[in-house]
Design a protein around this motif. Structure first.
Motif, short mmCIF file in Angstrom:
data_model
loop_
_atom_site.label_atom_id
_atom_site.label_comp_id
_atom_site.label_asym_id
_atom_site.label_seq_id
_atom_site.Cartn_x
_atom_site.Cartn_y
_atom_site.Cartn_z
N ASN A 167 -2.53 -12.44 -5.96
CA ASN A 167 -3.07 -13.78 -5.14
C ASN A 167 -3.84 -13.40 -4.01
OD1 ASN A 167 -2.32 -15.08 -2.71
ND2 ASN A 167 -0.71 -14.65 -2.49
N SER A 168 -5.36 -13.85 -5.27
CA SER A 168 -6.48 -14.00 -4.98
C SER A 168 -7.10 -14.28 -3.43
CB SER A 168 -7.57 -14.72 -5.44
OG SER A 168 -7.07 -16.41 -6.37
N ARG A 169 -6.18 -15.13 -2.58
CA ARG A 169 -6.18 -15.44 -1.58
C ARG A 169 -5.99 -14.44 -0.69
NH1 ARG A 169 -3.81 -21.56 -0.57
NH2 ARG A 169 -5.91 -21.24 1.42
N ALA A 170 -4.98 -13.91 -0.64
CA ALA A 170 -4.50 -12.70 0.50
C ALA A 170 -5.61 -11.58 0.44
CB ALA A 170 -2.82 -12.20 0.43
N LEU A 171 -5.87 -11.36 -1.23
CA LEU A 171 -7.28 -10.38 -1.31
C LEU A 171 -8.64 -10.76 -0.68
CD1 LEU A 171 -6.02 -9.74 -5.14
CD2 LEU A 171 -5.22 -8.09 -2.84
N ARG A 231 0.49 -4.88 -2.56
CA ARG A 231 1.28 -6.05 -2.43
C ARG A 231 1.09 -7.77 -3.36
NH1 ARG A 231 2.92 -2.61 1.93
NH2 ARG A 231 1.68 -4.04 3.17
N HIS A 232 -0.32 -7.95 -2.69
CA HIS A 232 -0.68 -9.00 -2.44
C HIS A 232 -1.52 -8.84 -3.86
CE1 HIS A 232 0.22 -10.49 1.08
NE2 HIS A 232 0.56 -8.80 1.13
N GLN A 233 -1.41 -8.25 -4.97
CA GLN A 233 -2.37 -8.20 -6.23
C GLN A 233 -1.57 -9.47 -7.21
OE1 GLN A 233 -1.04 -5.19 -8.79
NE2 GLN A 233 -2.39 -5.21 -10.31
N LEU A 274 -1.06 -2.48 1.13
CA LEU A 274 -1.17 -3.50 1.39
C LEU A 274 -2.12 -4.28 0.08
CD1 LEU A 274 -1.16 -6.11 3.53
CD2 LEU A 274 -2.94 -5.41 4.89
#
Length: 109
Positions: A33-37, A29-31, A26
């Motif tokens: 994307n600082s907000r998602a991480l 997959r969001h590498q 997971l």
């Protein structure tokens, strides 16, 4: 009762690698994307807090022998779990230079 707890522990230990791999996938997959991480890190921290403050504290030993066994197990199996928070100074050092100068260096957070 110890056999039941040992069986539960073995089952948990067999499930943890796949859960960890799923969390890692997971995150990958969001590498980028600082907000998602950040959302993922917040969810992990909240889950840690919920388990620690609720289930774990309620399960603490009620006598010295059990407490000693738990402390020995913590020491032998890697210590106390900890979720580190990034300090503001470290966070800012990873940002590009926008020409902003710090005015107060006395506090880090």
């Amino acid at each position: 009762m110890n056999r039941e707890k040992d069986s539960d522990l073995r089952q948990l230990e067999s499930e943890l690698p796949s859960l960890t791999a799923e969390i890692q996938a997971l995150a990958h997959r969001h590498q980028g994307n600082s907000r998602a991480l950040l959302a993922l890190l917040r969810a992990l921290e909240q889950t840690h807090r919920d388990i620690h403050e609720g289930l774990f504290q309620a399960s603490l030993p009620s006598n010295r022998q059990q407490l000693y066994a738990l402390l020995r197990d913590i020491e032998e199996s890697g210590g106390w779990p900890y979720i580190e928070r990034m300090r503001l100074r470290s966070f800012l050092s990873n940002l590009p230079d926008f020409g902003i100068q710090a005015t107060d260096t006395s506090s880090e957070e």
